[in-house]
Design an enzyme around this catalytic site. Structure first.
Site, PDB file in Angstrom:
ATOM      1  N   HIS A  70      -8.550   0.947  -3.072  1.00  0.00           N
ATOM      2  CA  HIS A  70      -9.158   0.741  -1.938  1.00  0.00           C
ATOM      3  C   HIS A  70     -10.225   1.940  -1.432  1.00  0.00           C
ATOM      4  O   HIS A  70      -9.535   3.066  -1.066  1.00  0.00           O
ATOM      5  CB  HIS A  70      -8.494   0.265  -0.591  1.00  0.00           C
ATOM      6  CG  HIS A  70      -9.089   0.037   0.750  1.00  0.00           C
ATOM      7  ND1 HIS A  70      -8.605  -0.211   1.445  1.00  0.00           N
ATOM      8  CD2 HIS A  70     -10.538  -0.128   0.695  1.00  0.00           C
ATOM      9  CE1 HIS A  70      -9.340  -0.367   2.592  1.00  0.00           C
ATOM     10  NE2 HIS A  70     -10.559  -0.428   2.206  1.00  0.00           N
TER      11      HIS A  70
ATOM     12  N   HIS B  59      -1.459  -1.160  -3.969  1.00  0.00           N
ATOM     13  CA  HIS B  59      -2.953  -0.996  -3.190  1.00  0.00           C
ATOM     14  C   HIS B  59      -2.801   0.658  -3.084  1.00  0.00           C
ATOM     15  O   HIS B  59      -1.869   1.258  -2.540  1.00  0.00           O
ATOM     16  CB  HIS B  59      -2.835  -1.736  -1.966  1.00  0.00           C
ATOM     17  CG  HIS B  59      -3.882  -1.414  -1.227  1.00  0.00           C
ATOM     18  ND1 HIS B  59      -5.141  -2.406  -1.079  1.00  0.00           N
ATOM     19  CD2 HIS B  59      -4.308  -0.725  -0.059  1.00  0.00           C
ATOM     20  CE1 HIS B  59      -6.053  -2.112  -0.279  1.00  0.00           C
ATOM     21  NE2 HIS B  59      -5.742  -1.214   0.404  1.00  0.00           N
TER      22      HIS B  59
ATOM     23  N   MET C 171     -12.142   4.026   0.574  1.00  0.00           N
ATOM     24  CA  MET C 171     -12.980   4.515   1.810  1.00  0.00           C
ATOM     25  C   MET C 171     -13.328   5.664   1.922  1.00  0.00           C
ATOM     26  O   MET C 171     -13.188   6.639   2.311  1.00  0.00           O
ATOM     27  CB  MET C 171     -11.546   4.437   3.175  1.00  0.00           C
ATOM     28  CG  MET C 171     -11.117   2.868   3.144  1.00  0.00           C
ATOM     29  SD  MET C 171      -9.469   2.902   3.936  1.00  0.00           S
ATOM     30  CE  MET C 171      -8.515   3.138   2.391  1.00  0.00           C
TER      31      MET C 171
ATOM     32  N   ASP D 193      -6.050  -6.772   4.794  1.00  0.00           N
ATOM     33  CA  ASP D 193      -5.664  -5.611   4.987  1.00  0.00           C
ATOM     34  C   ASP D 193      -5.724  -4.900   6.250  1.00  0.00           C
ATOM     35  O   ASP D 193      -6.652  -4.690   7.082  1.00  0.00           O
ATOM     36  CB  ASP D 193      -6.374  -4.508   4.015  1.00  0.00           C
ATOM     37  CG  ASP D 193      -5.860  -2.962   3.959  1.00  0.00           C
ATOM     38  OD1 ASP D 193      -4.737  -2.985   4.365  1.00  0.00           O
ATOM     39  OD2 ASP D 193      -6.400  -2.421   3.062  1.00  0.00           O
TER      40      ASP D 193
ATOM     41  N   MET E 114     -10.667  -6.508   6.370  1.00  0.00           N
ATOM     42  CA  MET E 114      -9.968  -5.426   6.984  1.00  0.00           C
ATOM     43  C   MET E 114      -9.771  -5.904   8.273  1.00  0.00           C
ATOM     44  O   MET E 114     -10.707  -6.428   9.240  1.00  0.00           O
ATOM     45  CB  MET E 114     -10.853  -4.156   7.325  1.00  0.00           C
ATOM     46  CG  MET E 114     -11.143  -3.196   5.918  1.00  0.00           C
ATOM     47  SD  MET E 114      -9.633  -2.988   4.975  1.00  0.00           S
ATOM     48  CE  MET E 114      -8.890  -1.982   6.272  1.00  0.00           C
TER      49      MET E 114
ATOM     50  N   ASP F 243      -4.809   3.536  -1.202  1.00  0.00           N
ATOM     51  CA  ASP F 243      -5.709   3.697  -0.093  1.00  0.00           C
ATOM     52  C   ASP F 243      -6.441   5.202  -0.167  1.00  0.00           C
ATOM     53  O   ASP F 243      -5.767   6.300  -0.253  1.00  0.00           O
ATOM     54  CB  ASP F 243      -5.094   3.546   1.313  1.00  0.00           C
ATOM     55  CG  ASP F 243      -4.941   2.208   1.774  1.00  0.00           C
ATOM     56  OD1 ASP F 243      -5.948   1.500   1.608  1.00  0.00           O
ATOM     57  OD2 ASP F 243      -3.825   2.248   2.332  1.00  0.00           O
TER      58      ASP F 243
ATOM     59  N   MET G 229      -9.117   7.841   1.012  1.00  0.00           N
ATOM     60  CA  MET G 229      -9.784   8.260   1.971  1.00  0.00           C
ATOM     61  C   MET G 229     -10.281   9.582   2.069  1.00  0.00           C
ATOM     62  O   MET G 229      -9.558  10.621   1.366  1.00  0.00           O
ATOM     63  CB  MET G 229      -9.041   8.169   3.396  1.00  0.00           C
ATOM     64  CG  MET G 229      -8.373   6.808   3.703  1.00  0.00           C
ATOM     65  SD  MET G 229      -7.379   6.980   5.222  1.00  0.00           S
ATOM     66  CE  MET G 229      -6.275   5.392   4.993  1.00  0.00           C
TER      67      MET G 229
ATOM     68  N   SER H 267       0.812  -1.197  -0.028  1.00  0.00           N
ATOM     69  CA  SER H 267      -0.008  -0.008  -0.082  1.00  0.00           C
ATOM     70  C   SER H 267       1.014   1.154  -0.015  1.00  0.00           C
ATOM     71  O   SER H 267       1.672   1.301   0.907  1.00  0.00           O
ATOM     72  CB  SER H 267      -0.758  -0.045   1.171  1.00  0.00           C
ATOM     73  OG  SER H 267      -1.146   1.374   1.382  1.00  0.00           O
TER      74      SER H 267
ATOM     75  N   GLY I 206      -2.137  -3.772   9.377  1.00  0.00           N
ATOM     76  CA  GLY I 206      -1.451  -4.196  10.548  1.00  0.00           C
ATOM     77  C   GLY I 206      -0.504  -5.618   9.983  1.00  0.00           C
ATOM     78  O   GLY I 206      -0.049  -6.270  10.916  1.00  0.00           O
TER      79      GLY I 206
HETATM   80  C1  DX5 Z   1      -6.241   0.978   6.487  1.00  0.00           C
HETATM   81  C2  DX5 Z   1      -5.515   1.066   4.831  1.00  0.00           C
HETATM   82  C3  DX5 Z   1      -4.696   0.048   4.803  1.00  0.00           C
HETATM   83  C4  DX5 Z   1      -3.412   0.694   5.522  1.00  0.00           C
HETATM   84  C5  DX5 Z   1      -2.628  -0.397   5.846  1.00  0.00           C
HETATM   85  O1  DX5 Z   1      -7.055   2.340   6.651  1.00  0.00           O
HETATM   86  O2  DX5 Z   1      -6.885   0.603   4.262  1.00  0.00           O
HETATM   87  O3  DX5 Z   1      -4.234  -0.378   3.266  1.00  0.00           O
HETATM   88  O4  DX5 Z   1      -2.801   1.594   4.739  1.00  0.00           O
HETATM   89  O5  DX5 Z   1      -1.580   0.055   6.621  1.00  0.00           O
HETATM   90  P1  DX5 Z   1      -0.437  -1.018   7.609  1.00  0.00           P
HETATM   91  O6  DX5 Z   1      -0.117  -2.027   6.613  1.00  0.00           O
HETATM   92  O7  DX5 Z   1       0.489   0.012   8.036  1.00  0.00           O
HETATM   93  O8  DX5 Z   1      -1.580  -1.621   8.451  1.00  0.00           O
HETATM   94 ZN    ZN Z   2      -6.128  -0.217   2.370  1.00  0.00          ZN
END
Ligand code: DX5
Ligand code: ZN
Length: 227
Positions: free
Chosen positions: A69, A36, A71, A178, A140, A38, A40, A11, A180
């Site tokens: 992705h 990936h 969000m 996805d 998630m 992200d 937001m 990501s 942690g």
């Molecule tokens: C969370 C995102 C993930 C995030 C993962 O809100 O959707 O894709 O970037 O980040 P790590 O791998 O650091 O948890």
């Molecule tokens: Zn993500």
């Protein structure tokens, strides 16, 4: 029996954006399988990140598939711009859309692969009815919004359930996980049915993205060899 190839999906949320092209060639060279992005919107999650122009930029420098992705609330309003920008998979949240079935069909009609994401507190039932029509289920393992959060092992039963539903119905969708994920827990994710693992911090956080990808690959290989 050879174990199935697990897809490693960096990501770019934790990449160094002053040198995004270099970061992408590093992960591609180290064997990453997909990128990936992200997205937001500051409403669905309390953070604001990237739009279609980043997907467009990523598209120009890699041939790897791109997984957007989303969000965001009202994903239907922005889906076309991400497809035009070159996203291969367009993944939206079941929580953010009243007519998920309609949007899945629209994404496919517009020429991309539809995916559906589900947040940690929600059960597999939220996406179960759509599994036959999507190309990717995104489970998630953190509450979305930020990179660097702690992996939630309590999501594993839901992941296994989705994997079981896939097996039982003989479906072709990809099960992506996805949040942690790092070398210390990627084997657990794979053991519970994860087929594609997203990682931001574990890949880009240490300043050597190629080493980040290789460490994940090594952890997967060690676990496979032990089984
Ligand atoms: C969370 C995102 C993930 C995030 C993962 O809100 O959707 O894709 O970037 O980040 P790590 O791998 O650091 O948890
Ligand atoms: Zn993500």
């Amino acid at each position: 029996m050879p174990s199935k190839h697990v897809l490693i999906v960096p990501s770019i949320l934790s990449a160094d954006f002053t040198r995004l092209g270099d970061e992408l060639s590093a992960v591609e060279g180290a064997g990453a399988d997909m990128i990936h992005v992200d997205v937001m919107d500051g409403h669905f999650v309390p953070n604001l990140t990237m739009g279609p122009f980043i997907v467009e930029a990523v598209r120009r420098v890699t041939d790897l598939p791109i997984d957007a992705h989303l969000m965001v609330t009202n994903p239907e309003a922005v889906v076309p711009s991400f497809i035009d920008a070159g996203a291969d998979y367009v993944v939206f949240h079941a929580e953010a859309c009243e007519d998920a079935g309609g949007l899945i069909d629209d994404i496919r009609r517009m020429g991309a692969r539809p995916g559906l994401a589900v947040n940690p507190p929600n059960e597999a039932e939220m996406i179960e009815g759509h599994l036959a029509r999507i190309d990717l289920a995104l489970i998630m393992t953190v509450n979305p919004g930020f990179a660097g959060q702690e992996f939630m092992p309590e999501v594993m039963p839901k992941l296994s359930r989705v994997a079981e539903l896939k097996r039982e119905a003989g479906l072709g969708l990809l099960i992506e996980v996805d949040g942690g994920i790092g070398p210390g827990n990627v084997a657990t994710v794979v053991a519970n049915g994860g087929e594609a693992v997203v990682a931001a911090s574990a890949v880009f956080g240490g300043g050597d993205a190629a080493a980040g990808v290789r460490a994940l690959r090594a952890a997967i290989a060690t676990a496979a060899a032990a089984n």
